[in-house]
Design a protein around this motif. Structure first.
Motif, PDB file in Angstrom:
ATOM      1  N   GLY A  50       0.819  -1.217   0.000  1.00 32.93           N
ATOM      2  CA  GLY A  50       0.000   0.000   0.000  1.00 32.93           C
ATOM      3  C   GLY A  50       0.846   1.256   0.000  1.00 32.93           C
ATOM      4  N   LEU A  51       1.903   1.276   0.805  1.00 36.87           N
ATOM      5  CA  LEU A  51       2.796   2.444   0.837  1.00 36.87           C
ATOM      6  C   LEU A  51       3.518   2.634  -0.497  1.00 36.87           C
ATOM      7  CD1 LEU A  51       4.297   2.058   4.429  1.00 36.87           C
ATOM      8  CD2 LEU A  51       2.600   3.743   3.648  1.00 36.87           C
ATOM      9  N   LEU A  52       3.981   1.533  -1.097  1.00 32.33           N
ATOM     10  CA  LEU A  52       4.652   1.633  -2.399  1.00 32.33           C
ATOM     11  C   LEU A  52       3.697   2.133  -3.474  1.00 32.33           C
ATOM     12  CD1 LEU A  52       6.823  -1.618  -2.337  1.00 32.33           C
ATOM     13  CD2 LEU A  52       7.648   0.748  -2.243  1.00 32.33           C
ATOM     14  N   ILE A  53       2.456   1.644  -3.454  1.00 30.36           N
ATOM     15  CA  ILE A  53       1.463   2.109  -4.426  1.00 30.36           C
ATOM     16  C   ILE A  53       1.199   3.595  -4.223  1.00 30.36           C
ATOM     17  CG2 ILE A  53      -0.985   1.927  -5.070  1.00 30.36           C
ATOM     18  CD1 ILE A  53      -0.656  -1.151  -4.523  1.00 30.36           C
ATOM     19  N   ALA A  54       1.042   4.022  -2.982  1.00 30.14           N
ATOM     20  CA  ALA A  54       0.803   5.439  -2.709  1.00 30.14           C
ATOM     21  C   ALA A  54       1.953   6.303  -3.223  1.00 30.14           C
ATOM     22  CB  ALA A  54       0.603   5.659  -1.213  1.00 30.14           C
ATOM     23  N   ALA A  55       3.181   5.836  -3.033  1.00 33.77           N
ATOM     24  CA  ALA A  55       4.352   6.586  -3.497  1.00 33.77           C
ATOM     25  C   ALA A  55       4.566   6.465  -5.000  1.00 33.77           C
ATOM     26  CB  ALA A  55       5.606   6.102  -2.761  1.00 33.77           C
ATOM     27  N   GLY A  56       3.926   5.491  -5.616  1.00 35.22           N
ATOM     28  CA  GLY A  56       4.158   5.261  -7.041  1.00 35.22           C
ATOM     29  C   GLY A  56       5.519   4.652  -7.296  1.00 35.22           C
ATOM     30  N   LEU A  57       6.008   3.844  -6.357  1.00 34.80           N
ATOM     31  CA  LEU A  57       7.328   3.220  -6.463  1.00 34.80           C
ATOM     32  C   LEU A  57       7.153   1.705  -6.546  1.00 34.80           C
ATOM     33  CD1 LEU A  57      10.416   3.643  -6.376  1.00 34.80           C
ATOM     34  CD2 LEU A  57      10.262   3.405  -3.889  1.00 34.80           C
ATOM     35  N   PHE A  58       7.744   1.085  -7.555  1.00 26.31           N
ATOM     36  CA  PHE A  58       7.540  -0.350  -7.813  1.00 26.31           C
ATOM     37  C   PHE A  58       6.040  -0.650  -7.869  1.00 26.31           C
ATOM     38  CE2 PHE A  58      11.573  -0.234  -5.288  1.00 26.31           C
ATOM     39  CZ  PHE A  58      12.425  -0.467  -6.355  1.00 26.31           C
ATOM     40  N   THR A  59       5.305   0.229  -8.518  1.00 23.23           N
ATOM     41  CA  THR A  59       3.846   0.165  -8.525  1.00 23.23           C
ATOM     42  C   THR A  59       3.327  -1.140  -9.086  1.00 23.23           C
ATOM     43  OG1 THR A  59       3.831   2.564  -8.806  1.00 23.23           O
ATOM     44  CG2 THR A  59       1.766   1.394  -9.277  1.00 23.23           C
ATOM     45  N   ARG A  60       3.851  -1.581 -10.198  1.00 20.92           N
ATOM     46  CA  ARG A  60       3.329  -2.804 -10.815  1.00 20.92           C
ATOM     47  C   ARG A  60       3.578  -4.047  -9.961  1.00 20.92           C
ATOM     48  NH1 ARG A  60       4.325   0.073 -16.083  1.00 20.92           N
ATOM     49  NH2 ARG A  60       2.222   0.223 -16.970  1.00 20.92           N
ATOM     50  N   PRO A  61       4.804  -4.304  -9.472  1.00 21.75           N
ATOM     51  CA  PRO A  61       4.980  -5.481  -8.628  1.00 21.75           C
ATOM     52  C   PRO A  61       4.190  -5.391  -7.315  1.00 21.75           C
ATOM     53  CG  PRO A  61       7.120  -4.490  -9.140  1.00 21.75           C
ATOM     54  CD  PRO A  61       6.082  -3.676  -9.810  1.00 21.75           C
ATOM     55  N   ALA A  62       4.157  -4.219  -6.689  1.00 17.22           N
ATOM     56  CA  ALA A  62       3.394  -4.062  -5.446  1.00 17.22           C
ATOM     57  C   ALA A  62       1.911  -4.329  -5.702  1.00 17.22           C
ATOM     58  CB  ALA A  62       3.594  -2.667  -4.871  1.00 17.22           C
ATOM     59  N   SER A  63       1.420  -3.862  -6.832  1.00 17.40           N
ATOM     60  CA  SER A  63       0.017  -4.073  -7.183  1.00 17.40           C
ATOM     61  C   SER A  63      -0.276  -5.537  -7.470  1.00 17.40           C
ATOM     62  CB  SER A  63      -0.360  -3.218  -8.389  1.00 17.40           C
ATOM     63  OG  SER A  63      -0.238  -1.851  -8.064  1.00 17.40           O
ATOM     64  N   LEU A  64       0.672  -6.246  -8.052  1.00 23.90           N
ATOM     65  CA  LEU A  64       0.490  -7.680  -8.293  1.00 23.90           C
ATOM     66  C   LEU A  64       0.321  -8.420  -6.970  1.00 23.90           C
ATOM     67  CD1 LEU A  64       0.502 -10.240 -10.048  1.00 23.90           C
ATOM     68  CD2 LEU A  64       2.989 -10.214  -9.864  1.00 23.90           C
ATOM     69  N   PHE A  65       1.217  -8.154  -6.012  1.00 25.60           N
ATOM     70  CA  PHE A  65       1.110  -8.811  -4.701  1.00 25.60           C
ATOM     71  C   PHE A  65      -0.204  -8.444  -4.015  1.00 25.60           C
ATOM     72  CE2 PHE A  65       5.740  -9.208  -5.172  1.00 25.60           C
ATOM     73  CZ  PHE A  65       5.893 -10.546  -4.840  1.00 25.60           C
ATOM     74  N   LEU A  66      -0.590  -7.183  -4.103  1.00 19.70           N
ATOM     75  CA  LEU A  66      -1.839  -6.770  -3.467  1.00 19.70           C
ATOM     76  C   LEU A  66      -3.043  -7.400  -4.160  1.00 19.70           C
ATOM     77  CD1 LEU A  66      -3.132  -5.154  -1.236  1.00 19.70           C
ATOM     78  CD2 LEU A  66      -3.212  -3.203  -2.796  1.00 19.70           C
ATOM     79  N   ALA A  67      -3.017  -7.500  -5.476  1.00 18.35           N
ATOM     80  CA  ALA A  67      -4.129  -8.128  -6.208  1.00 18.35           C
ATOM     81  C   ALA A  67      -4.280  -9.593  -5.802  1.00 18.35           C
ATOM     82  CB  ALA A  67      -3.915  -8.004  -7.720  1.00 18.35           C
ATOM     83  N   VAL A  68      -3.178 -10.297  -5.653  1.00 19.47           N
ATOM     84  CA  VAL A  68      -3.246 -11.701  -5.223  1.00 19.47           C
ATOM     85  C   VAL A  68      -3.830 -11.778  -3.814  1.00 19.47           C
ATOM     86  CG1 VAL A  68      -1.855 -13.722  -4.585  1.00 19.47           C
ATOM     87  CG2 VAL A  68      -1.409 -12.511  -6.737  1.00 19.47           C
TER      88      VAL A  68
END
Length: 151
Positions: free
Chosen positions: A73-91
């Motif tokens: 969530g913090l990485l997504i908010a910062a827009g850092l490593f957005t795609r991998p962080a979003s993949l883990f969160l989606a799973v």
């Protein structure tokens, strides 16, 4: 061309970028502080709940879920490593929606439902596909790398 019909909502529009950034910040921070912070470190009840879903090594998967919510969530908010962080969160949200809340209704006023997990799942998939947007650290770092690359 579609942008002719969207009156200012073109991908390069500053308002579209601000809207996307607002959604990324809100979803990331709400996930991190509203859901992830209470799961790191995972309490015994959360570890037991993960084990009841059939996962082997429940403490490991409980940590993975908690970290994907908090750090992701913090990485997504910062827009850092957005795609991998979003993949883990989606799973993680897919497991929450379809396993933990699989038998729950989509909407409910009286008890648990799968609505919130599905919303976060959809947001994570969108961020996974779109990346950070213009106002994320991924975009800024990518621009810096391209500027520093030998020509």
């Amino acid at each position: 061309m579609l942008s002719r019909f969207t009156a200012g909502d073109e991908p390069k529009s500053i308002l579209a970028d601000l809207g996307f950034t607002t959604l990324r910040l809100a979803a990331g921070l709400m996930m991190a502080f509203g859901h992830g912070l209470g799961k790191v470190p995972p309490a015994a009840g959360f570890v037991d709940a993960v084990g009841s879903l059939g996962f082997p090594m429940p403490p490991v998967f409980a940590w993975a879920a908690g970290l994907s919510e908090l750090v992701g969530g913090l990485l997504i908010a910062a827009g850092l490593f957005t795609r991998p962080a979003s993949l883990f969160l989606a799973v993680t949200m897919g497991v929450a929606a379809f396993m933990k809340h699989g038998a729950d209704p989509l909407f409910s006023r009286e008890g648990p439902s799968k609505e919130l997990a599905l919303f976060y799942f959809a947001a994570a998939v969108a961020f996974m596909l779109a990346g950070s947007g213009r106002f994320g650290l991924d975009f800024l770092l990518r621009g810096r790398r391209q500027a520093e690359a030998p020509q």
